[in-house]
Design an enzyme around this catalytic site. Sequence first.
Site, PDB file in Angstrom:
ATOM      1  N   SER A 237     -43.724   6.807  -1.212  1.00 16.06           N
ATOM      2  CA  SER A 237     -44.999   6.283  -1.381  1.00 16.06           C
ATOM      3  C   SER A 237     -46.231   5.435  -0.035  1.00 16.06           C
ATOM      4  CB  SER A 237     -44.646   5.480  -2.669  1.00 16.06           C
ATOM      5  OG  SER A 237     -44.307   4.799  -1.800  1.00 16.06           O
ATOM      6  N   LYS A 238     -46.771   5.437  -0.505  1.00 17.23           N
ATOM      7  CA  LYS A 238     -48.122   5.024  -0.232  1.00 17.23           C
ATOM      8  C   LYS A 238     -47.589   3.655   0.850  1.00 17.23           C
ATOM      9  CE  LYS A 238     -50.893   8.806  -1.895  1.00 17.23           C
ATOM     10  NZ  LYS A 238     -52.415   9.029  -2.929  1.00 17.23           N
ATOM     11  N   ARG A 239     -47.436   3.476  -0.453  1.00 19.89           N
ATOM     12  CA  ARG A 239     -47.339   2.162  -0.523  1.00 19.89           C
ATOM     13  C   ARG A 239     -46.130   1.309   0.545  1.00 19.89           C
ATOM     14  NH1 ARG A 239     -44.124  -1.767  -4.084  1.00 19.89           N
ATOM     15  NH2 ARG A 239     -45.178  -3.721  -2.640  1.00 19.89           N
TER      16      ARG A 239
END
Length: 474
Positions: A237-239
């Site tokens: 995920s981007k996170r």
Amino acid sequence: MMVKTRFAPSPTGFLHVGGVRTALFAWLVAKQAHGQFVLRVEDTDRNRHVEESEQHIVNSLDWLGIKPDEGPFRQSERLEIYQLWAQKLIKNGRAYADTTTEAELDKLRQAAKDAKKPFLFRHHRPEKSPAWVPGMSLRFKSEPKAYTWHDEVMGDFTSGQESIDDFIVIKSDGFPTYNFAHIIDDHLGGITHVIRSQEFLPSMPKFLNLYDALKINFPKFATLPYVLGADGHKKLSKRDGAKDILDYKRQGYLPGALVSFLATLGWNDGTEQEIFSVDELIEKFDLKRVGHSGAKFDEQRLLWVNGHFLRETPANKLSELAEPFWPANAKSSEALYKTAVLELVQERIKYLAELPELTSFFFEEPNDSTIYQLFTQPSDKQLKKLQLSELVTLLRASETELADSDFSLSDIETKLNGLLDKLATKPGILFAAIRIAVSGAKSSPQLFGTLNVLGKEISLARLKHARELLETKA
RNA sequence: GGUCCCAUCGUCUAACGGUUAGGACACCGGGUUUUCAUCCCGGCAAUAGGAGUUCGAUUCUCCUUGGGAUCACCA
């Protein structure tokens, strides 16, 4: 019936490898069947919407050669269509206005949690609700039942009615939810294969219930396992620092390498083939051979794949690709010279952004203190045994010998091998000394080629310069 | 907590129920008579655990464990 697949990202930021792989698989399924691939932008969440995102997604797919046959469609431009289908639902008694406030919902959920019971909204369905008008949210009235369905990747599933619940189909802001909009769009768009990642699997029963209520036939479903982050075991995920796919473009990765790498992340053809061209993928890809478990994204392997593709790239094509990556001081250099340099580093470069550090000495004088340090504290064992005065002798002899050379590759080789005999020294010593003098680097492309490309004037000047450097310190 | 998904070398993965469990990346060693790299050769390294079915289980079933997802007016 023509096969039609789609990729339906929400424009909330950039695309990362996980999203790209989903797009790739969907695209491959379509291309293989001579069908069509559709890009649909699911922009129904106005809070998370990022303006440049759509263009970014389009650019990313375009770079990889994943070209949509239709689209991009935007759900935000199809609001009337969802309204129409919502009315249909209401007319059939399968949707109702929901006036529950957020606070009330929280309370109900908390109560369920405290009681260690799953929360189902349908247990709290209002006895009668007001007529639905825009500004209210509209909730699907489920009819829980058991389902059995087939997934092209994961196999057969069964579910009970406990996993079916009422859910919002139109938000109070008038936008549809994903749960509602995607089903209508897939249906209207003639999508035959819904290919998406694993997080939607638990929602399948309620989707199926909605298909039924809408009297829409099920398409084929294919659920893809996650691409996991390299560090942990969580879905990428981007996170957690997943990279923008265009970062790979900026770093000088080749689209073909990304495609081959991504295709084999979760899929293989059963043979020992490791690298695939796009055409091979279109021919061989098979949803049934997609694995069921998440695959970690391994940059090391991508690096290897990319290096492989780089080495296979024809010289003229590579020059073109390398153009944006040259160090700043290469600007004034001639194309022919750069091509020659490129040829020298082609077998060692892993991604094009490495070009400056690999080739800087072809465009500027190596740093004096680096040269001095490499001579005085060599990593090479043989070089370590020599006195500075001996190095000076070697360099001086090289200058003299090469002064007579026409600097063709073969003559350089002849002259330096001759010098080896004359000085009765080992190649490991003489050539290492010349390498350092000329490149100021601890490793470099093959020496004769390097000298040849650098040319007589520069090579001799650098030998002399290095020698003088050592003489003053000796 | 409910529901669901997953489980072979460190990583990506292969193996009609019968293989010395194969390949690749990474790592280590050797060779290709300069370094690094390429290329070639070799090495290290895995079926999570337990029952069951079977002549035989990585493969089928169940349990345990572990990991993950999902239970939004996000997608």
